[in-house]
Design an enzyme around this catalytic site. Structure first.
Site, PDB file in Angstrom:
ATOM      1  N   ARG A  74      43.605  29.103  37.172  1.00  0.00           N
ATOM      2  CA  ARG A  74      42.266  29.016  37.736  1.00  0.00           C
ATOM      3  C   ARG A  74      41.307  28.944  36.376  1.00  0.00           C
ATOM      4  O   ARG A  74      41.551  29.629  35.424  1.00  0.00           O
ATOM      5  CB  ARG A  74      41.762  30.073  38.667  1.00  0.00           C
ATOM      6  CG  ARG A  74      42.318  29.678  40.180  1.00  0.00           C
ATOM      7  CD  ARG A  74      41.947  30.708  40.896  1.00  0.00           C
ATOM      8  NE  ARG A  74      40.467  31.565  40.905  1.00  0.00           N
ATOM      9  CZ  ARG A  74      40.425  32.577  41.797  1.00  0.00           C
ATOM     10  NH1 ARG A  74      41.229  32.686  42.814  1.00  0.00           N
ATOM     11  NH2 ARG A  74      39.160  33.098  41.637  1.00  0.00           N
TER      12      ARG A  74
ATOM     13  N   ARG B  20      33.057  37.824  35.492  1.00  0.00           N
ATOM     14  CA  ARG B  20      33.307  37.975  36.928  1.00  0.00           C
ATOM     15  C   ARG B  20      33.155  39.505  37.067  1.00  0.00           C
ATOM     16  O   ARG B  20      32.579  40.100  38.199  1.00  0.00           O
ATOM     17  CB  ARG B  20      34.680  37.464  37.261  1.00  0.00           C
ATOM     18  CG  ARG B  20      34.429  35.964  37.587  1.00  0.00           C
ATOM     19  CD  ARG B  20      36.180  35.589  37.786  1.00  0.00           C
ATOM     20  NE  ARG B  20      36.442  35.663  38.829  1.00  0.00           N
ATOM     21  CZ  ARG B  20      37.968  35.734  38.886  1.00  0.00           C
ATOM     22  NH1 ARG B  20      38.590  35.164  37.787  1.00  0.00           N
ATOM     23  NH2 ARG B  20      38.558  35.894  40.039  1.00  0.00           N
TER      24      ARG B  20
HETATM   25  P1  AP5 Z   1      44.805  38.155  44.330  1.00  0.00           P
HETATM   26  O1  AP5 Z   1      45.477  38.392  45.634  1.00  0.00           O
HETATM   27  O2  AP5 Z   1      44.633  36.604  44.011  1.00  0.00           O
HETATM   28  O3  AP5 Z   1      43.304  38.635  43.973  1.00  0.00           O
HETATM   29  P2  AP5 Z   1      42.165  38.724  44.777  1.00  0.00           P
HETATM   30  O4  AP5 Z   1      41.460  40.239  44.813  1.00  0.00           O
HETATM   31  O5  AP5 Z   1      41.899  37.722  45.860  1.00  0.00           O
HETATM   32  O6  AP5 Z   1      41.237  38.083  43.417  1.00  0.00           O
HETATM   33  P3  AP5 Z   1      40.210  36.968  43.171  1.00  0.00           P
HETATM   34  O7  AP5 Z   1      40.233  36.426  41.868  1.00  0.00           O
HETATM   35  O8  AP5 Z   1      40.765  35.687  44.086  1.00  0.00           O
HETATM   36  O9  AP5 Z   1      38.982  37.413  43.960  1.00  0.00           O
HETATM   37  P4  AP5 Z   1      37.727  36.887  43.716  1.00  0.00           P
HETATM   38  O10 AP5 Z   1      36.948  37.911  44.419  1.00  0.00           O
HETATM   39  O11 AP5 Z   1      37.228  37.158  42.225  1.00  0.00           O
HETATM   40  O12 AP5 Z   1      37.480  35.427  43.815  1.00  0.00           O
HETATM   41  P5  AP5 Z   1      37.295  34.499  45.055  1.00  0.00           P
HETATM   42  O13 AP5 Z   1      38.580  33.468  44.968  1.00  0.00           O
HETATM   43  O14 AP5 Z   1      36.748  35.177  46.079  1.00  0.00           O
HETATM   44  O15 AP5 Z   1      45.744  38.884  43.138  1.00  0.00           O
HETATM   45  C1  AP5 Z   1      45.532  38.682  41.673  1.00  0.00           C
HETATM   46  C2  AP5 Z   1      46.743  38.582  41.111  1.00  0.00           C
HETATM   47  O16 AP5 Z   1      47.453  39.817  41.076  1.00  0.00           O
HETATM   48  C3  AP5 Z   1      47.777  37.631  41.448  1.00  0.00           C
HETATM   49  O17 AP5 Z   1      48.412  36.920  40.430  1.00  0.00           O
HETATM   50  C4  AP5 Z   1      48.877  38.523  42.350  1.00  0.00           C
HETATM   51  O18 AP5 Z   1      49.919  37.796  42.466  1.00  0.00           O
HETATM   52  C5  AP5 Z   1      48.596  39.777  41.814  1.00  0.00           C
HETATM   53  N1  AP5 Z   1      48.825  40.886  42.707  1.00  0.00           N
HETATM   54  C6  AP5 Z   1      48.061  41.054  43.947  1.00  0.00           C
HETATM   55  N2  AP5 Z   1      48.543  42.364  44.194  1.00  0.00           N
HETATM   56  C7  AP5 Z   1      49.175  42.879  43.301  1.00  0.00           C
HETATM   57  C8  AP5 Z   1      49.978  44.239  43.460  1.00  0.00           C
HETATM   58  N3  AP5 Z   1      49.759  45.012  44.414  1.00  0.00           N
HETATM   59  N4  AP5 Z   1      50.759  44.458  42.516  1.00  0.00           N
HETATM   60  C9  AP5 Z   1      50.778  43.533  41.331  1.00  0.00           C
HETATM   61  N5  AP5 Z   1      50.333  42.486  41.355  1.00  0.00           N
HETATM   62  C10 AP5 Z   1      49.356  42.118  42.426  1.00  0.00           C
HETATM   63  O19 AP5 Z   1      35.820  33.893  44.427  1.00  0.00           O
HETATM   64  C11 AP5 Z   1      35.896  32.926  43.210  1.00  0.00           C
HETATM   65  C12 AP5 Z   1      34.485  32.501  42.873  1.00  0.00           C
HETATM   66  O20 AP5 Z   1      33.948  31.792  44.042  1.00  0.00           O
HETATM   67  C13 AP5 Z   1      33.486  33.650  42.751  1.00  0.00           C
HETATM   68  O21 AP5 Z   1      33.733  34.061  41.293  1.00  0.00           O
HETATM   69  C14 AP5 Z   1      32.161  32.799  42.814  1.00  0.00           C
HETATM   70  O22 AP5 Z   1      31.789  31.935  41.892  1.00  0.00           O
HETATM   71  C15 AP5 Z   1      32.674  32.032  44.205  1.00  0.00           C
HETATM   72  N6  AP5 Z   1      32.167  32.911  45.392  1.00  0.00           N
HETATM   73  C16 AP5 Z   1      33.427  33.105  46.316  1.00  0.00           C
HETATM   74  N7  AP5 Z   1      32.532  34.036  47.202  1.00  0.00           N
HETATM   75  C17 AP5 Z   1      31.339  34.218  47.116  1.00  0.00           C
HETATM   76  C18 AP5 Z   1      30.296  34.716  47.800  1.00  0.00           C
HETATM   77  N8  AP5 Z   1      30.516  35.435  48.848  1.00  0.00           N
HETATM   78  N9  AP5 Z   1      29.013  34.620  47.079  1.00  0.00           N
HETATM   79  C19 AP5 Z   1      28.705  33.856  45.998  1.00  0.00           C
HETATM   80  N10 AP5 Z   1      29.947  33.159  45.443  1.00  0.00           N
HETATM   81  C20 AP5 Z   1      31.158  33.372  45.870  1.00  0.00           C
END
Ligand code: AP5
Length: 210
Positions: free
Chosen positions: A155, A166
């Site tokens: 990404r 972030r």
């Molecule tokens: P993963 O499960 O992908 O983590 P995540 O918490 O879902 O992380 P995200 O980066 O997707 O969250 P985010 O909140 O920053 O992004 P979002 O897409 O919501 O795991 C991460 C990695 O670790 C993976 O490789 C996985 O395999 C590994 N892993 C997981 N669990 C593990 C474990 N237990 N042990 C070992 N490894 C593990 O948002 C993206 C963007 O969208 C934001 O920055 C913003 O610009 C926009 N956006 C989204 N929602 C909003 C909102 N409500 N308001 C305004 N802007 C928003």
């Protein structure tokens, strides 16, 4: 069950939501995934938010709230949902209160060092959204999706500058939601540093008490 998954980027919200949606038979609504879907399909919304996501900034509340309101109109969200990545500001939390009565807010707790390691090693399949990690959950063939055979991508917001931004944005705008929901008696803290299996077990146990 009406749930919010809260926590810093990379804490594993999406990974655990994939398991929880099957277990509780409720949809996984990720605002990040909805924005990425719009970007991929080059919709008007996608064009509006592309640069914001790449930089790791937040999309304006009005746009994000309208998108969630729209998603809630779908039948599958009527009986429950997992909201992943929403709300991210107090204004979004107040808007959500008008839309639904939550059962719990699951707060995934993880230190910064582990967050950076998880995000920088994350890879995904662009067409299915399936998530991997180069070290913790690698695909069978290096760089290739197990199901589709397509090359995995990193990404834009998982590059170093965007990750740091972030984390700052999370501290400033989203972390205050922890006390907001604790005050309402909805918060459940989960140690997200364990394996996905163990983290999911902790989530199930904590939610059974709710
Ligand atoms: P993963 O499960 O992908 O983590 P995540 O918490 O879902 O992380 P995200 O980066 O997707 O969250 P985010 O909140 O920053 O992004 P979002 O897409 O919501 O795991 C991460 C990695 O670790 C993976 O490789 C996985 O395999 C590994 N892993 C997981 N669990 C593990 C474990 N237990 N042990 C070992 N490894 C593990 O948002 C993206 C963007 O969208 C934001 O920055 C913003 O610009 C926009 N956006 C989204 N929602 C909003 C909102 N409500 N308001 C305004 N802007 C928003």
């Amino acid at each position: 069950m009406k749930l919010v998954f809260l926590g810093p980027p990379g804490a594993g919200k999406g990974t655990i939501a994939t398991r929880a949606k099957e277990f509780y038979s409720i949809p996984h609504i990720s605002t990040g995934d909805l924005f990425r879907h719009n970007i991929k399909n080059e919709t008007e919304l996608g064009k509006q938010v592309k640069a914001i996501l790449a930089a790791g900034d937040l999309v304006p509340d009005s746009i994000t709230i309208a998108m969630v309101e729209d998603r809630f109109k779908d039948d599958d969200a009527k009986g429950g949902f997992i909201l992943d990545g929403f709300p991210r500001t107090i204004a979004q939390a107040e808007a959500l209160e008008q839309m639904a009565d939550l059962d719990a807010v699951v707060n995934f707790v993880l230190d910064k060092e582990r967050i950076v390691k998880r995000l920088s090693g994350r890879r995904m399949c662009k067409s299915t959204g399936r998530i991997y990690h180069i070290e913790y959950d690698p695909p069978k063939t290096d760089g290739i999706d197990d199901e589709t055979g397509e090359p995995l991508i990193q990404r834009d917001d998982d590059k170093e500058d965007a990750i740091m931004n972030r984390l700052d944005v999370y501290d400033a705008q989203t972390a205050p939601l922890i006390e907001y929901y604790r005050g309402k008696g909805l918060l459940v803290d989960i140690d997200a540093s364990k394996s996905p299996k163990e983290v999911f077990e902790s989530v199930k146990k904590a939610l059974a008490k709710k």
